[in-house]
Write an enzyme that holds these catalytic residues in place. Structure first.
Site, PDB file in Angstrom:
ATOM      1  N   PHE A 205      10.649  -0.993  13.530  1.00 26.16           N
ATOM      2  CA  PHE A 205       9.381  -0.314  13.376  1.00 26.16           C
ATOM      3  C   PHE A 205       9.511   0.811  12.064  1.00 26.16           C
ATOM      4  O   PHE A 205       9.656   1.968  12.662  1.00 26.16           O
ATOM      5  CB  PHE A 205       8.424  -0.028  14.408  1.00 26.16           C
ATOM      6  CG  PHE A 205       6.939   0.587  14.183  1.00 26.16           C
ATOM      7  CD1 PHE A 205       5.932  -0.279  13.827  1.00 26.16           C
ATOM      8  CD2 PHE A 205       6.776   1.721  14.294  1.00 26.16           C
ATOM      9  CE1 PHE A 205       4.714   0.056  13.813  1.00 26.16           C
ATOM     10  CE2 PHE A 205       5.389   2.261  14.043  1.00 26.16           C
ATOM     11  CZ  PHE A 205       4.347   1.329  13.850  1.00 26.16           C
TER      12      PHE A 205
ATOM     13  N   TRP B 272       0.979  -1.080   0.118  1.00 25.80           N
ATOM     14  CA  TRP B 272      -0.096   0.112   0.081  1.00 25.80           C
ATOM     15  C   TRP B 272       1.057   1.344  -0.109  1.00 25.80           C
ATOM     16  O   TRP B 272       1.876   1.402   0.764  1.00 25.80           O
ATOM     17  CB  TRP B 272      -0.977   0.030   1.171  1.00 25.80           C
ATOM     18  CG  TRP B 272      -2.289  -0.648   1.141  1.00 25.80           C
ATOM     19  CD1 TRP B 272      -2.815  -1.856   1.010  1.00 25.80           C
ATOM     20  CD2 TRP B 272      -3.582   0.260   1.035  1.00 25.80           C
ATOM     21  NE1 TRP B 272      -3.972  -1.734   0.676  1.00 25.80           N
ATOM     22  CE2 TRP B 272      -4.536  -0.447   0.696  1.00 25.80           C
ATOM     23  CE3 TRP B 272      -3.629   1.598   0.928  1.00 25.80           C
ATOM     24  CZ2 TRP B 272      -5.759  -0.273   0.577  1.00 25.80           C
ATOM     25  CZ3 TRP B 272      -5.033   2.007   0.879  1.00 25.80           C
ATOM     26  CH2 TRP B 272      -6.052   1.289   0.643  1.00 25.80           C
TER      27      TRP B 272
ATOM     28  N   THR C 180      -0.036  -2.617   5.575  1.00 24.57           N
ATOM     29  CA  THR C 180       0.536  -2.498   6.645  1.00 24.57           C
ATOM     30  C   THR C 180       0.118  -3.455   7.822  1.00 24.57           C
ATOM     31  O   THR C 180       0.992  -3.759   8.537  1.00 24.57           O
ATOM     32  CB  THR C 180       0.603  -0.964   7.223  1.00 24.57           C
ATOM     33  OG1 THR C 180       1.428  -0.178   6.234  1.00 24.57           O
ATOM     34  CG2 THR C 180       1.086  -0.733   8.549  1.00 24.57           C
TER      35      THR C 180
ATOM     36  N   ARG D 291       9.139  12.245   4.563  1.00 23.99           N
ATOM     37  CA  ARG D 291       9.938  11.315   5.472  1.00 23.99           C
ATOM     38  C   ARG D 291      10.421  10.290   4.649  1.00 23.99           C
ATOM     39  O   ARG D 291      11.019   9.195   5.229  1.00 23.99           O
ATOM     40  CB  ARG D 291       9.085  10.893   6.611  1.00 23.99           C
ATOM     41  CG  ARG D 291       8.867  11.985   7.715  1.00 23.99           C
ATOM     42  CD  ARG D 291       7.403  11.601   8.291  1.00 23.99           C
ATOM     43  NE  ARG D 291       7.267  12.720   9.466  1.00 23.99           N
ATOM     44  CZ  ARG D 291       6.580  13.984   9.169  1.00 23.99           C
ATOM     45  NH1 ARG D 291       6.471  14.342   7.971  1.00 23.99           N
ATOM     46  NH2 ARG D 291       6.634  14.758  10.079  1.00 23.99           N
TER      47      ARG D 291
ATOM     48  N   CYS E 219       3.265   2.398   5.316  1.00 25.69           N
ATOM     49  CA  CYS E 219       2.956   3.738   5.175  1.00 25.69           C
ATOM     50  C   CYS E 219       1.315   3.688   5.455  1.00 25.69           C
ATOM     51  O   CYS E 219       0.670   3.363   4.459  1.00 25.69           O
ATOM     52  CB  CYS E 219       3.516   4.313   3.937  1.00 25.69           C
ATOM     53  SG  CYS E 219       2.644   6.162   3.764  1.00 25.69           S
TER      54      CYS E 219
ATOM     55  N   HIS F  96     -10.455   3.369   9.845  1.00 24.84           N
ATOM     56  CA  HIS F  96      -9.311   2.618   9.658  1.00 24.84           C
ATOM     57  C   HIS F  96      -8.006   2.900   9.910  1.00 24.84           C
ATOM     58  O   HIS F  96      -7.332   2.044  10.284  1.00 24.84           O
ATOM     59  CB  HIS F  96      -9.524   2.302   8.022  1.00 24.84           C
ATOM     60  CG  HIS F  96      -9.402   1.018   7.548  1.00 24.84           C
ATOM     61  ND1 HIS F  96     -10.730   0.239   7.258  1.00 24.84           N
ATOM     62  CD2 HIS F  96      -8.376   0.037   7.217  1.00 24.84           C
ATOM     63  CE1 HIS F  96     -10.108  -0.913   6.978  1.00 24.84           C
ATOM     64  NE2 HIS F  96      -8.865  -0.930   6.960  1.00 24.84           N
TER      65      HIS F  96
HETATM   66  C1  DLZ Z   1      -7.341  -0.952   3.882  1.00 22.95           C
HETATM   67  C2  DLZ Z   1      -6.263   0.081   4.165  1.00 22.95           C
HETATM   68  C3  DLZ Z   1      -6.474   1.418   4.034  1.00 22.95           C
HETATM   69  C4  DLZ Z   1      -7.576   1.976   3.982  1.00 22.95           C
HETATM   70  N1  DLZ Z   1      -5.264   2.177   4.037  1.00 22.95           N
HETATM   71  C5  DLZ Z   1      -4.027   1.864   4.172  1.00 22.95           C
HETATM   72  C6  DLZ Z   1      -2.881   2.756   4.056  1.00 22.95           C
HETATM   73  O1  DLZ Z   1      -2.959   3.678   4.399  1.00 22.95           O
HETATM   74  N2  DLZ Z   1      -1.602   2.003   4.194  1.00 22.95           N
HETATM   75  C7  DLZ Z   1      -1.417   0.602   4.242  1.00 22.95           C
HETATM   76  O2  DLZ Z   1      -0.523  -0.088   4.417  1.00 22.95           O
HETATM   77  N3  DLZ Z   1      -2.497  -0.273   4.135  1.00 22.95           N
HETATM   78  C8  DLZ Z   1      -3.822   0.073   4.229  1.00 22.95           C
HETATM   79  N4  DLZ Z   1      -4.889  -0.628   4.189  1.00 22.95           N
HETATM   80  C9  DLZ Z   1      -4.633  -2.072   3.846  1.00 22.95           C
HETATM   81  C10 DLZ Z   1      -4.475  -2.777   5.287  1.00 22.95           C
HETATM   82  O3  DLZ Z   1      -3.386  -2.577   5.664  1.00 22.95           O
HETATM   83  C11 DLZ Z   1      -4.735  -4.198   5.098  1.00 22.95           C
HETATM   84  O4  DLZ Z   1      -3.863  -4.774   3.887  1.00 22.95           O
HETATM   85  C12 DLZ Z   1      -6.118  -4.813   4.542  1.00 22.95           C
HETATM   86  O5  DLZ Z   1      -7.001  -4.193   5.863  1.00 22.95           O
HETATM   87  C13 DLZ Z   1      -6.282  -6.073   4.770  1.00 22.95           C
HETATM   88  O6  DLZ Z   1      -5.911  -6.956   5.924  1.00 22.95           O
END
Ligand code: DLZ
Length: 155
Positions: free
Chosen positions: A119, A28, A62, A133, A86, A94
């Site tokens: 971390f 992500w 994450t 960053r 990130c 969320h």
């Molecule tokens: C679902 C989600 C959202 C809304 N935002 C992020 C984010 O900003 N950064 C990130 O690394 N992951 C995000 N995720 C995905 C969640 O980390 C995770 O992969 C899903 O909830 C599935 O477990």
């Protein structure tokens, strides 16, 4: 070489060429996490780690860093793990669940495996703060994570 890395490179008290690292990267916000990865990877190499001893593993987001870190840290030959992610605040809670989940999760992996699990997760209110960053004007938190991993191995 960035300032913070320059100040510590070549000064390690241990032989880092024999240490094995796993860097777990969340997909992500990929542009940011790739920049963090570059910082962490180059940081470890600059500090004396062998490229062949730095393993990269990807996870979807994450939230998955905890399990990825646990799987990596449980391997006998792995000395330290760095997790990179990130999370950027959106319109829903969320953000809080992911940040809290991974912070507690990684703390537990440290304690359970008794290995350094560093971390390197950005938790920012905006994309701009994340960019600053991840190789921007506030440095690269991936690089700082590499230094932290080495310092914990020295400890
Ligand atoms: C679902 C989600 C959202 C809304 N935002 C992020 C984010 O900003 N950064 C990130 O690394 N992951 C995000 N995720 C995905 C969640 O980390 C995770 O992969 C899903 O909830 C599935 O477990």
């Amino acid at each position: 070489m960035a300032g913070i890395l320059k100040s510590v490179s070549g000064k390690s008290k241990i032989n880092l060429s024999k240490k094995k690292f796993v860097i777990v990267v969340a997909e992500w916000n990929e542009v940011i996490t790739e920049a963090l990865y570059e910082g962490a990877y180059q940081g470890l190499v600059t500090l004396g780690a062998k490229k062949a001893n730095i393993i990269r593993k990807n996870v979807p987001g994450t939230f998955e860093l905890t399990l990825g870190a646990l799987w990596a840290a449980e391997k006998k030959d792995v000395d330290a793990v760095i997790v990179l992610g990130c999370v950027i605040q959106g319109d829903t809670p969320h953000f809080d669940y992911i940040c809290q989940g991974v912070a507690y999760g990684i703390t537990e992996v440290n304690i359970k495996t008794r290995k350094p699990v560093i971390f390197g997760v950005l938790t920012t209110l905006t994309k701009k703060q994340a960019e600053e960053r991840a190789g921007g004007k506030l440095g690269n938190k991936g690089e700082e994570a590499a230094i932290t991993a080495v310092r914990m191995l020295e400890f």
